[in-house]
Design an enzyme around this catalytic site. Structure first.
Site, short mmCIF file in Angstrom:
data_model
loop_
_atom_site.label_atom_id
_atom_site.label_comp_id
_atom_site.label_asym_id
_atom_site.label_seq_id
_atom_site.Cartn_x
_atom_site.Cartn_y
_atom_site.Cartn_z
N ASP A 101 0.85 -1.19 0.00
CA ASP A 101 0.00 0.00 0.00
C ASP A 101 0.90 1.25 0.00
OD1 ASP A 101 -3.02 0.86 0.45
OD2 ASP A 101 -1.90 1.98 1.96
N TYR A 230 -1.91 11.06 1.59
CA TYR A 230 -2.74 11.39 0.43
C TYR A 230 -2.66 12.89 0.12
CZ TYR A 230 -4.83 6.82 1.45
OH TYR A 230 -5.03 5.47 1.68
N HIS A 295 -7.01 -6.64 -0.82
CA HIS A 295 -5.94 -5.65 -0.70
C HIS A 295 -4.95 -5.93 0.43
CE1 HIS A 295 -3.93 -1.82 -1.18
NE2 HIS A 295 -4.20 -1.48 0.06
#
Length: 316
Positions: A101, A230, A295
């Site tokens: 990730d 982010y 994921h």
């Protein structure tokens, strides 16, 4: 787990919590969002049993590591700087690098900036993201997938925090860590992540004890440190202009679940299997697609992922 040692290392202006076990060649594990060193608990125990020194920090902004308040303190340069400083403090010249990730994204940048410090790379879930010369990362996602795409929803300070804060931390983590819908997450602002289904019971690979560990840390820190990755991504785009078009010059293996949401981003499969990935990462030796895995693959398929990592790094 009781054999895992926990230390605090000063690096790059922050204090970093580090979990480690074993001795031998060093393997550095980088976790993602919303996670901690603990996401690698299975791999730490396995790799240490195979003769490696397994090291997993809480990355900047997570767990027991410092969390600077400004989103601009979370660029790839900051994160890689933390990790290079960590290796220096530990007296380690080169490592095997393993990321998942955001940890995978930062591992790509680590290899881009400092290939001299990496023996080989195993990355999970997130392929290399080529820098477009004129379109910033978040702007590109917004153009492709719209404002409801979760990456875009995380941009505005306070909005995602309010969403995640609207339910108990443990419940939110259960929702997030067990997502199995392979479509890119579209989160309308009026619904938020709180609208995701809560698994009952938990899948066999994730226990209430695991959730309690994650939740205990995130109750103390909140999620802002993670959201800041982010929020800093467009700044990372600006700062990586000197590396535009550069190749990753490290031997690499890539592993992804066939239900992983990142594998189903627009253009991802074509990039991974159609030659683009190999062009950007010429020393990419293998791509493994794991059937039926989503994921959070290092936790969902611990034995399989540990073996895939070991089978690659033992060659070097």
């Amino acid at each position: 787990m009781e054999k895992i040692e926990h230390t605090t290392i000063s690096t790059n202006g922050i204090n970093m919590h580090v979990a480690s076990i074993g001795s031998g060649p060093a393997v550095l594990f980088l976790h993602g969002f919303p996670e901690l060193w603990y996401s690698w608990r299975h791999q730490l125990l396995f790799l240490s049993s195979m003769g490696y020194r397994a090291i997993a920090p809480d990355l900047r902004g997570f767990g027991d590591t410092d969390a600077p308040p400004s989103p601009s303190s979370y660029t790839a340069h900051h994160i890689v700087g933390d990790l290079v400083g960590l290796l220096d403090q530990l007296g380690i010249d080169q490592v095997f690098l393993v990321g998942h990730d955001w940890g995978a994204m930062m591992a790509w940048y680590f290899c881009l900036f400092r290939p001299d410090r990496v023996k080989a790379l195993v990355n999970l879930s997130v392929h290399f993201l080529r820098r477009h010369p004129s379109i910033k990362f978040v702007d590109g996602f917004r153009a492709l997938l719209g404002d409801d795409f979760y990456f875009c929803q995380f941009q505005e300070p306070g909005v995602a925090e309010a969403d995640f804060g609207s339910v108990d931390v443990a419940t939110m983590l259960k929702k997030f860590l067990t997502m199995r819908d392979p479509r890119p997450p579209m989160i309308p602002k009026e619904k938020g992540f709180r609208a995701l289904e809560t698994p009952d019971p938990l899948p066999a690979w994730l226990t209430e004890e695991d959730i309690d560990y994650f939740a205990g840390k995130f109750r103390k820190t909140g999620f802002t440190g993670g959201f800041n990755y982010y929020r800093a991504f467009n700044l990372t785009w600006e700062l990586t202009a000197p590396w535009s078009g550069s190749e990753i010059k490290v031997a690499a293996k890539f592993i992804v679940g066939d239900l992983d949401l990142v594998y189903h981003f627009p253009g991802a499969k074509e990039y991974i299997h159609g030659g683009g990935f190999k062009k950007d990462v010429p020393l990419l030796e293998e791509v493994v697609v794991v059937d039926g895995a989503a994921h959070f693959i290092n936790q969902e398929r611990p034995a399989e992922i540990s073996s895939l990592i070991y089978d690659f790094i033992k060659k070097f």
